[in-house]
Design an enzyme around this catalytic site. Structure first.
Site, PDB file in Angstrom:
ATOM      1  N   THR A 172     -59.884 -20.770  74.578  1.00 36.56           N
ATOM      2  CA  THR A 172     -60.800 -20.386  73.504  1.00 36.56           C
ATOM      3  C   THR A 172     -62.188 -20.121  74.078  1.00 36.56           C
ATOM      4  O   THR A 172     -62.481 -20.472  75.223  1.00 36.56           O
ATOM      5  CB  THR A 172     -60.913 -21.525  72.457  1.00 36.56           C
ATOM      6  OG1 THR A 172     -61.581 -22.642  73.058  1.00 36.56           O
ATOM      7  CG2 THR A 172     -59.535 -21.956  71.960  1.00 36.56           C
ATOM      8  N   VAL A 220     -66.541 -28.596  83.256  1.00 33.76           N
ATOM      9  CA  VAL A 220     -65.944 -27.908  82.128  1.00 33.76           C
ATOM     10  C   VAL A 220     -64.864 -27.004  82.712  1.00 33.76           C
ATOM     11  O   VAL A 220     -65.134 -26.210  83.616  1.00 33.76           O
ATOM     12  CB  VAL A 220     -66.979 -27.061  81.351  1.00 33.76           C
ATOM     13  CG1 VAL A 220     -66.330 -26.424  80.125  1.00 33.76           C
ATOM     14  CG2 VAL A 220     -68.169 -27.913  80.947  1.00 33.76           C
ATOM     15  N   HIS A 235     -64.734 -21.728  73.627  1.00 36.15           N
ATOM     16  CA  HIS A 235     -65.433 -23.012  73.767  1.00 36.15           C
ATOM     17  C   HIS A 235     -66.063 -23.148  75.162  1.00 36.15           C
ATOM     18  O   HIS A 235     -67.186 -23.631  75.292  1.00 36.15           O
ATOM     19  CB  HIS A 235     -64.440 -24.153  73.511  1.00 36.15           C
ATOM     20  CG  HIS A 235     -65.001 -25.519  73.703  1.00 36.15           C
ATOM     21  ND1 HIS A 235     -65.837 -26.106  72.779  1.00 36.15           N
ATOM     22  CD2 HIS A 235     -64.849 -26.419  74.700  1.00 36.15           C
ATOM     23  CE1 HIS A 235     -66.174 -27.306  73.199  1.00 36.15           C
ATOM     24  NE2 HIS A 235     -65.587 -27.525  74.360  1.00 36.15           N
TER      25      HIS A 235
END
Length: 160
Positions: free
Chosen positions: A86, A81, A88
């Site tokens: 954001t 990741v 997220h």
């Protein structure tokens, strides 16, 4: 770079072990390196045919690992990741990490944690075990799962 202080562990010979590797698909180059490292560790342990399951992304790692933990002695979870603009990133990393920990605890099966959580692609590539990378987190995650599987098997053997 976090490799400082890591243990120097020998991968045990576990030819009968049932090992599964679940790998996300996002960031193909990084994932190819992580998967290659994990499979190399399995070969070093004598695991001829680990189960390999590809899933779309890191959010899907826990559910796949949960299913695989029901029939395997160790599971290796691989993903990456990369931070964006954001929140997220934080949600996804927390959900995947918490889910993988739950799988390990619920099933009593080692789950090798090969989820890279990086600020940028350069950091991910540097940890992917590719030529020129400083670390091989796929190999390390598989090695941790294999060493733990051996420790648990030894502990469960008569005399312990």
């Amino acid at each position: 770079m976090s490799g400082h202080g890591s243990p120097d562990q020998t991968i045990p010979h576990l030819p009968q072990a049932r090992v599964a590797v679940v790998a996300a698909s996002w960031h193909e180059q990084v994932m190819d390196g992580l998967l290659a490292g994990a499979l190399r560790a399995c070969r070093e342990a004598g695991v001829a045919e680990p189960t390999v399951l590809r899933v779309p992304g890191s959010f899907e790692l826990p559910v796949a690992a949960d299913r695989l933990a029901r029939s395997h002695d160790a599971v290796v979870a691989l993903g990456v990741v990369i931070r964006g603009g954001t929140p997220h990133f934080e949600y996804l990393c927390a959900a995947a990490t918490d889910g993988l920990a739950r799988v390990a605890l619920d099933h009593g099966v080692p789950v090798g944690f090969g989820l890279l959580t990086c600020d940028d692609e350069t950091q991910a590539l540097d940890r992917a075990g590719l030529p020129g990378s400083r670390e091989d987190k796929g190999y390390e995650a598989a090695a941790a799962a294999l060493v733990t599987a051996r420790a648990l098997a030894d502990w469960a053997s008569p005399g312990h």
